[in-house]
Design a protein around this motif. Structure first.
Motif, PDB file in Angstrom:
ATOM      1  N   LYS A 229      12.037 -14.232  -0.264  1.00 13.26           N
ATOM      2  CA  LYS A 229      12.252 -12.777  -0.305  1.00 13.26           C
ATOM      3  C   LYS A 229      10.975 -11.945  -0.247  1.00 13.26           C
ATOM      4  N   VAL A 230       9.818 -12.571  -0.429  1.00 13.48           N
ATOM      5  CA  VAL A 230       8.546 -11.854  -0.297  1.00 13.48           C
ATOM      6  C   VAL A 230       7.807 -12.483   0.872  1.00 13.48           C
ATOM      7  N   HIS A 231       7.347 -11.654   1.798  1.00 12.07           N
ATOM      8  CA  HIS A 231       6.968 -12.193   3.101  1.00 12.07           C
ATOM      9  C   HIS A 231       5.493 -12.475   3.292  1.00 12.07           C
ATOM     10  N   VAL A 232       4.646 -11.674   2.647  1.00  6.18           N
ATOM     11  CA  VAL A 232       3.210 -11.809   2.908  1.00  6.18           C
ATOM     12  C   VAL A 232       2.446 -11.155   1.759  1.00  6.18           C
ATOM     13  N   GLY A 233       1.219 -11.603   1.551  1.00  3.75           N
ATOM     14  CA  GLY A 233       0.359 -10.983   0.543  1.00  3.75           C
ATOM     15  C   GLY A 233      -0.711 -10.123   1.204  1.00  3.75           C
ATOM     16  N   ALA A 234      -1.142  -9.086   0.485  1.00  5.66           N
ATOM     17  CA  ALA A 234      -2.190  -8.201   0.994  1.00  5.66           C
ATOM     18  C   ALA A 234      -2.985  -7.672  -0.196  1.00  5.66           C
ATOM     19  N   PRO A 235      -4.183  -7.143   0.063  1.00  4.61           N
ATOM     20  CA  PRO A 235      -5.000  -6.668  -1.051  1.00  4.61           C
ATOM     21  C   PRO A 235      -4.274  -5.618  -1.883  1.00  4.61           C
ATOM     22  N   GLY A 236      -4.306  -5.810  -3.223  1.00  8.53           N
ATOM     23  CA  GLY A 236      -3.582  -4.884  -4.092  1.00  8.53           C
ATOM     24  C   GLY A 236      -4.174  -4.708  -5.467  1.00  8.53           C
ATOM     25  N   VAL A 237      -5.419  -5.118  -5.645  1.00  7.69           N
ATOM     26  CA  VAL A 237      -6.082  -4.933  -6.939  1.00  7.69           C
ATOM     27  C   VAL A 237      -7.381  -4.154  -6.718  1.00  7.69           C
ATOM     28  N   ALA A 238      -7.549  -3.090  -7.481  1.00  5.20           N
ATOM     29  CA  ALA A 238      -8.758  -2.263  -7.406  1.00  5.20           C
ATOM     30  C   ALA A 238      -9.010  -1.767  -5.986  1.00  5.20           C
ATOM     31  N   ILE A 239      -7.968  -1.160  -5.422  1.00  2.84           N
ATOM     32  CA  ILE A 239      -8.056  -0.618  -4.066  1.00  2.84           C
ATOM     33  C   ILE A 239      -8.544   0.823  -4.139  1.00  2.84           C
ATOM     34  N   PHE A 240      -9.632   1.080  -3.455  1.00  5.94           N
ATOM     35  CA  PHE A 240     -10.272   2.399  -3.471  1.00  5.94           C
ATOM     36  C   PHE A 240      -9.717   3.232  -2.324  1.00  5.94           C
ATOM     37  N   SER A 241      -9.166   4.394  -2.648  1.00  3.26           N
ATOM     38  CA  SER A 241      -8.567   5.226  -1.598  1.00  3.26           C
ATOM     39  C   SER A 241      -8.550   6.688  -2.042  1.00  3.26           C
ATOM     40  N   THR A 242      -7.944   7.509  -1.199  1.00  5.37           N
ATOM     41  CA  THR A 242      -7.917   8.949  -1.418  1.00  5.37           C
ATOM     42  C   THR A 242      -6.943   9.336  -2.527  1.00  5.37           C
ATOM     43  N   THR A 243      -7.318  10.374  -3.275  1.00  2.00           N
ATOM     44  CA  THR A 243      -6.414  11.009  -4.234  1.00  2.00           C
ATOM     45  C   THR A 243      -6.535  12.526  -4.058  1.00  2.00           C
ATOM     46  N   PRO A 244      -5.553  13.282  -4.543  1.00  2.00           N
ATOM     47  CA  PRO A 244      -5.524  14.723  -4.257  1.00  2.00           C
ATOM     48  C   PRO A 244      -6.792  15.467  -4.680  1.00  2.00           C
ATOM     49  N   ASN A 245      -6.989  16.587  -4.010  1.00  2.00           N
ATOM     50  CA  ASN A 245      -8.099  17.504  -4.289  1.00  2.00           C
ATOM     51  C   ASN A 245      -9.446  16.874  -3.955  1.00  2.00           C
ATOM     52  N   ASN A 246      -9.510  16.283  -2.774  1.00  2.00           N
ATOM     53  CA  ASN A 246     -10.769  15.758  -2.253  1.00  2.00           C
ATOM     54  C   ASN A 246     -11.387  14.723  -3.180  1.00  2.00           C
ATOM     55  N   ALA A 247     -10.528  13.914  -3.808  1.00  2.00           N
ATOM     56  CA  ALA A 247     -11.016  12.901  -4.737  1.00  2.00           C
ATOM     57  C   ALA A 247     -10.654  11.509  -4.225  1.00  2.00           C
ATOM     58  N   TYR A 248     -11.158  10.513  -4.956  1.00  2.00           N
ATOM     59  CA  TYR A 248     -10.924   9.094  -4.643  1.00  2.00           C
ATOM     60  C   TYR A 248     -10.753   8.354  -5.955  1.00  2.00           C
ATOM     61  N   ALA A 249     -10.005   7.245  -5.914  1.00  2.00           N
ATOM     62  CA  ALA A 249      -9.834   6.447  -7.126  1.00  2.00           C
ATOM     63  C   ALA A 249      -9.408   5.035  -6.739  1.00  2.00           C
ATOM     64  N   SER A 250      -9.580   4.112  -7.668  1.00  2.00           N
ATOM     65  CA  SER A 250      -9.134   2.731  -7.483  1.00  2.00           C
ATOM     66  C   SER A 250      -7.809   2.534  -8.219  1.00  2.00           C
ATOM     67  N   TYR A 251      -6.795   2.099  -7.476  1.00  2.00           N
ATOM     68  CA  TYR A 251      -5.483   1.806  -8.049  1.00  2.00           C
ATOM     69  C   TYR A 251      -5.162   0.336  -7.775  1.00  2.00           C
ATOM     70  N   SER A 252      -4.286  -0.219  -8.607  1.00  2.00           N
ATOM     71  CA  SER A 252      -3.780  -1.574  -8.396  1.00  2.00           C
ATOM     72  C   SER A 252      -2.259  -1.567  -8.375  1.00  2.00           C
ATOM     73  N   GLY A 253      -1.691  -2.463  -7.566  1.00  2.00           N
ATOM     74  CA  GLY A 253      -0.245  -2.596  -7.521  1.00  2.00           C
ATOM     75  C   GLY A 253       0.206  -3.131  -6.176  1.00  2.00           C
ATOM     76  N   THR A 254       1.421  -3.639  -6.130  1.00  2.00           N
ATOM     77  CA  THR A 254       1.981  -3.976  -4.817  1.00  2.00           C
ATOM     78  C   THR A 254       2.132  -2.706  -3.988  1.00  2.00           C
ATOM     79  N   SER A 255       2.148  -1.544  -4.669  1.00  2.00           N
ATOM     80  CA  SER A 255       2.127  -0.256  -3.955  1.00  2.00           C
ATOM     81  C   SER A 255       0.879  -0.102  -3.097  1.00  2.00           C
ATOM     82  N   MET A 256      -0.214  -0.726  -3.494  1.00  2.00           N
ATOM     83  CA  MET A 256      -1.467  -0.647  -2.749  1.00  2.00           C
ATOM     84  C   MET A 256      -1.529  -1.748  -1.677  1.00  2.00           C
ATOM     85  N   ALA A 257      -0.752  -2.830  -1.867  1.00  2.00           N
ATOM     86  CA  ALA A 257      -0.726  -3.910  -0.877  1.00  2.00           C
ATOM     87  C   ALA A 257       0.119  -3.540   0.344  1.00  2.00           C
ATOM     88  N   ALA A 258       1.285  -2.946   0.089  1.00  2.00           N
ATOM     89  CA  ALA A 258       2.187  -2.609   1.203  1.00  2.00           C
ATOM     90  C   ALA A 258       1.515  -1.755   2.277  1.00  2.00           C
TER      91      ALA A 258
END
Ligand code: CA
Ligand code: CA
Length: 304
Positions: A229-258
């Motif tokens: 039921k789970v097809h593939v793995g992708a990076p999902g820990v300490a992912i650095f990306s954009t956040t609102p108001n011209n900011a950036y942050a590191s988030y973790s989760g399968t939300s970051m892998a998808a």
């Protein structure tokens, strides 16, 4: 691009720079972000936000007759208005992974340096939403694709709730229209083969369910998995990306892998404009690199 920085395992990554030798994406491909909205004014995203070619902004008229007035940059299905901005941060982070502008001497580069990001907001500021909101967002994208807008995939970094026939029907219609549905596997450290996680688990052929990996290659401690039921793995820990108001942050989760997978769908579509959703999905799963931590825990047993 894992060079062993932060004590990571060299080359435990998705080979993005190698892909970028072939293509860095195309704004003719649209990726829907079904999430908490996107900060469409973020300087690292603004140039890659989809603009509805059939809609005249601010005239109070539903120019393209899709049922939504002045939906110039998608729609907010949580408060039913045409400003799908992000009060939470989750959707903007996901969007940056898929398609923050590349080679602009700013912040981060997405998997796609150029792409069209379609904000489909149904999660509110608290990060929660309704099944009916998700269905409306999915149906919005399906209708656009049917109208000829090149929606390659939607990213679905959300989950929860029990089985819904209506939601399954919406995703099936999405599939029938030719759109990939990339879903986060879930963050319960659970086996999705024995405990269903929706929407990732719906038995529909356009779904790619994505587990999260860390910089050392193993499955993240929180990530769901599933031999079928789970097809593939992708990076999902300490992912650095954009956040609102011209900011950036590191988030973790399968939300970051998808969104890494949704982003690769965008790259593949840019390089192979005639490819079907099934072909894109087969290419993504068929090129996964087997890793020990996913052996028996995903059909590909591999990393994006
Ligand atoms: Ca409209
Ligand atoms: Ca209008």
């Amino acid at each position: 691009h894992n060079t062993g920085q932060s004590c990571g395992l060299v080359d435990a990554d998705s080979d993005a720079p190698e892909a970028w030798d072939r293509t860095t994406g195309s704004r003719s491909g649209v990726i829907g972000v079904i999430d908490s909205g996107i900060d469409v004014a973020h300087p690292d995203l603004a140039a890659n936000i989809w603009r509805n070619p059939g809609e005249i902004a601010g005239n109070g008229v539903d120019d393209d007759a899709n049922g939504y007035v002045d939906d110039v940059n998608g729609w907010d299905f949580s408060s039913n208005d045409n400003t799908p901005n992000d009060g939470n941060g989750h959707g903007t982070h996901v969007a940056g992974t898929i398609g923050a502008v590349g080679n602009d001497a700013r912040g981060v580069a997405g998997v796609n340096w150029q792409v069209s990001l379609l904000p489909l907001k149904f999660l509110g500021t608290d990060g929660s939403g309704t099944t009916s909101g998700a269905i409306a967002a999915i149906n919005y994208a399906t209708a656009l694709r049917t109208r000829g807008v090149n929606i390659v995939a939607t990213n679905n970094s959300w989950g929860g709730g029990s089985f819904s026939t209506a939601l399954q029907t919406a995703i099936q219609n999405h599939a029938n229209a030719g759109i990939l549905f990339v879903a986060a596997a879930g963050n319960d450290a659970a086996n999705n083969d024995t405990t269903a996680s929706y929407p990732a688990n719906y038995p529909i052929a356009n779904i790619i369910s994505v587990a999260a990996l860390d910089r050392y290659d193993p499955l993240a401690s929180f990530s769901n998995f599933g031999a079928t039921k789970v097809h593939v793995g992708a990076p999902g820990v300490a992912i650095f990306s954009t956040t609102p108001n011209n900011a950036y942050a590191s988030y973790s989760g399968t939300s970051m892998a998808a969104p890494h997978v949704a982003g690769v769908a965008g790259l593949l579509a840019a390089a192979n404009s005639q490819a079907t959703a099934a072909e894109l999905r087969a290419a993504i799963l068929g090129s996964a690199v087997p890793i020990a931590s996913l052996a028996g825990k995903a059909p590909t047993g591999g990393r994006l």
